[in-house]
Design a protein around this motif. Structure first.
Motif, short mmCIF file in Angstrom:
data_model
loop_
_atom_site.label_atom_id
_atom_site.label_comp_id
_atom_site.label_asym_id
_atom_site.label_seq_id
_atom_site.Cartn_x
_atom_site.Cartn_y
_atom_site.Cartn_z
N LEU A 85 0.61 -1.32 -0.02
CA LEU A 85 -0.09 0.01 -0.12
C LEU A 85 0.88 1.15 -0.13
CD1 LEU A 85 -2.82 -1.17 2.42
CD2 LEU A 85 -2.93 -1.01 0.00
N VAL A 86 1.91 1.21 0.71
CA VAL A 86 2.97 2.24 0.85
C VAL A 86 3.51 2.58 -0.40
CG1 VAL A 86 4.74 3.41 2.10
CG2 VAL A 86 3.17 2.11 3.46
N THR A 143 -1.05 -6.58 -3.85
CA THR A 143 -1.65 -5.24 -3.07
C THR A 143 -1.06 -4.18 -3.94
OG1 THR A 143 -1.27 -6.48 -1.07
CG2 THR A 143 -1.31 -4.18 -0.87
N TYR A 144 0.07 -4.22 -4.18
CA TYR A 144 0.60 -2.92 -4.89
C TYR A 144 -0.30 -2.63 -6.05
CZ TYR A 144 3.13 -0.08 -8.35
OH TYR A 144 3.61 0.94 -9.01
N ALA A 145 -0.50 -3.90 -7.06
CA ALA A 145 -1.22 -3.69 -8.20
C ALA A 145 -2.79 -3.28 -8.11
CB ALA A 145 -1.32 -5.11 -8.99
N GLY A 146 -3.00 -3.73 -6.73
CA GLY A 146 -4.56 -3.32 -6.53
C GLY A 146 -4.70 -1.84 -6.25
N ALA A 147 -3.67 -1.38 -5.31
CA ALA A 147 -3.65 0.01 -5.00
C ALA A 147 -3.12 0.95 -6.00
CB ALA A 147 -2.64 0.30 -3.88
N ILE A 172 -9.12 5.12 0.98
CA ILE A 172 -9.13 5.05 -0.57
C ILE A 172 -8.11 4.04 -0.89
CG2 ILE A 172 -8.34 6.33 -2.64
CD1 ILE A 172 -10.70 7.40 -1.18
N VAL A 173 -6.82 3.96 -0.48
CA VAL A 173 -5.76 3.04 -0.90
C VAL A 173 -6.29 1.72 -0.23
CG1 VAL A 173 -3.56 2.33 -1.19
CG2 VAL A 173 -4.14 4.90 -1.04
N PRO A 179 -9.78 -6.18 -3.20
CA PRO A 179 -10.15 -7.02 -4.12
C PRO A 179 -8.75 -7.91 -4.58
CG PRO A 179 -11.44 -5.25 -4.80
CD PRO A 179 -10.69 -4.72 -3.63
N MET A 180 -7.77 -7.00 -4.84
CA MET A 180 -6.56 -7.79 -5.37
C MET A 180 -5.64 -8.23 -3.97
SD MET A 180 -6.02 -7.56 -8.41
CE MET A 180 -4.17 -7.80 -8.70
N VAL A 181 -6.00 -7.76 -3.00
CA VAL A 181 -5.48 -8.19 -1.84
C VAL A 181 -5.81 -9.61 -1.46
CG1 VAL A 181 -5.26 -7.94 0.77
CG2 VAL A 181 -4.82 -5.83 -0.66
#
Length: 256
Positions: A85-86, A143-147, A172-173, A179-181
């Protein structure tokens, strides 16, 4: 059709393929397709499964594996979600972690087992560490792809209303990436069983992997299949559990 009956229909459909495969297996081996000494029928495996359950041997090994999976899964997933996420919110963080992920992700995690044995010994710690490393990468990537793929309009609206970085992160993030997480969590769960059972082949005296490998050395093929089937059953149960959790946590997502 009412919602409860629709759910039961979905659950029934979910079970058709594994049950159909077992019936086909039983019939083919019963007709002589394959040596029963090396390919036992599902009924033979079920009989041995019951014997191991009554004796308590299966429960001991299953609980040992589940403990390692759960502990390693939690240890690996929590930082992976946070860092993913970061990374989506901070370009410097993303630039810092990108080459590390690109270099370390392709390495077979089982290949790290000798190093982990040197560091943590032959106890549970080395297996838990292996699971944590194995689950970290698919979760952080998903997680990164989803955010990162959250629609820009949500970012713009939050900024226009003066949302702080904390609000952006939590409202938001985080929710946009959920869903991707969950997709990453389901992949990571499968990876955790794969790497752990492989590690238990050679570096453990308990666990499903140990049960499979020990039975192979003793040519107890039916016991070996019990171990394999147990991993499959655990995978089926945990996958269904994650689906139900996803339905509750992400009610706006249509999970089919």
């Amino acid at each position: 059709m009412s919602e409860p009956s629709a759910k039961w229909r979905e659950r029934l459909l979910y079970l058709i393929s594994p049950i159909g495969l077992l019936l086909l297996w039983q019939v083919l081996v019963g007709l002589g397709f394959g040596d029963r000494r090396f390919i036992p029928t599902p009924s033979d495996i079920a009989a041995r499964f019951w014997q191991l359950t009554v004796s308590g041997e299966l429960a001991v090994n299953t609980l040992a594996t589940l403990w390692r999976v759960v502990a390693g899964f939690v240890i690996g997933v929590v930082p992976a979600i946070a860092v993913g996420l970061v990374m989506a919110m901070s370009r410097p963080v993303r630039i810092f972690f990108d080459p590390l992920i690109a270099a370390l992700f392709p390495i077979p995690k089982v290949a790290l087992m000798p190093l982990l044995l040197l560091a943590f010994g032959f106890g549970d710690a080395s297996k838990i560490a292996l699971v944590a490393i194995g689950v970290f990468f698919p979760v952080i990537v998903n997680t990164y792809a989803g955010a990162a793929n959250i629609e820009k309009i949500y970012w713009d609206v939050a900024k226009n209303f003066g949302a702080s970085q904390t609000v952006m992160f939590t409202r938001i993030v985080f929710f946009g990436a959920l869903p991707m997480v969950f997709a990453g969590l389901r992949i990571a769960l499968a990876v955790s069983f794969i790497v752990l059972v492989a590690a238990e082949f050679v570096a453990s005296k308990t666990g499903i992997g140990y049960l499979i490998w020990n039975s192979w050395e003793l040519l107890q093929v039916d016991v070996m299949f019990v171990g394999i089937a147990t991993v499959g059953i655990l995978g089926l149960i945990t996958s269904a559990l994650f689906q139900e959790i996803e339905r509750k946590v992400i009610p706006w997502k249509d999970v089919r």
